[in-house]
Design an enzyme around this catalytic site. Sequence first.
Site: not given
Length: 398
Positions: A143, A146, A199, A373
């Site tokens: 992504c 990320c 993951g 995050c």
Amino acid sequence: MTAVAPLEKTPLERYVAPAKPSLVGLSRVGLSEKLALIGVSEGARKMRAQQIWHWLYVRGAKQFDEMTSVSKELRGALDAHFTLERPEVVAEQISVDGTRKWLLQLPGEHEGERPHQVECVYIPETDRGTLCVSSQVGCTLNCSFCHTGTQRLVRNLTPGEIVGQIMIARDRLDDFIAAKDVPSDSPRLVSNIVMMGMGEPLYNFEAVRDALHVASDGEGISLSRRRITLSTSGVVPNIARTGDEIGCMLAVSLHAVRDDLRNTLVPLNRKYPIKELLEACRNYPGVSNARRITFEYVMLKGVNDSLSDAKELVRLLKGVPAKINLIPFNPWPGSTYECSDWEQIEKFSEIVFNAGYASPVRTPRGRDILAACGQLKSETEKLSARERLALRAMAMTD
Ligand code: SAH
Ligand code: SF4
């Protein structure tokens, strides 16, 4: 039960088991099988497995010697063949806000190969303590916002390595009921689990499922399945089985309301577009207004944060029992996105709120230690050699 669809998987690095395996993370049946291997009679296996289970998951035993209700001979036999080892902690960082991040070292594929590393984060809040658990070393899904997705090496964690993260958190927070007299219903520091670390948990379905069964076992770690949330970027074929076989809460990383944009943010969308994803959510086993699906939406300035995006989000989720979690984007070294301005997040959140959704904006936690995050990427190089040594020494003396 819905019909069992074939599980989707991706080719990954393999894991090589150590010569003397750890019993952490085995199912009760798996534990009985190990007892059979060392000659425990069939009649005694269930009771022995139960005792070991209690010592391990309620009391947090690290050595067989601590298991005083188990005979000395059996303790010796267990010790000769197995361990109660958790993954090795190579660094611990504590944020100014109390968030803790552990860097764990795991065996790789070949002897002599650089060991794999994975991270696990504990977030204390007033009414709960949430452990953010990893399911893979790295992630295959890339992504664009990320950090984890930029890591090259990817392998699935074993159930023992997943359960091991919970054990480490309870060890380090002194959160096991030790031999001391503590009532078993006293509140635990680790009260909730989110599969939101490194993951994609649904690309390691069986290990995640088996580990979460251990975590929710009422005679062990004992976390209710309502306090366990699995977050997926949208591996549609494995969503129904998550509800059927794990029965935990589901979170979905939506992040965009149009396929063209979601294709770039979450490339898996090309395979499973928004419509199919939302259909799987509507049919999620056990979903109801009391058990809503959380939709995660990362706020990216000028990318997905317009007020028409907010309105479209509300329209899309019509008929899905949903909560919406707006996540301020957490930057990482080399990231190209910016977090939306605070006023924009508030306006966006107001539209969602006025449509009847609780729309908490997730306060970023542990940003100073890259524990928030999407910031996770095992990279000890971030620390200086001196810091690494100090942290390692700390890990060994505790
Ligand atoms: N692979 C799973 C779970 C791990 S990611 C998934 O994608 O759902 C946990 C959450 O953090 C996801 O919603 C993910 O989209 C979000 N996230 C990833 N990078 C982020 C970043 N830099 N800032 C804020 N949230 C991010
Ligand atoms: Fe993988 Fe989730 Fe990161 Fe996407 S957001 S790269 S699925 S960990």
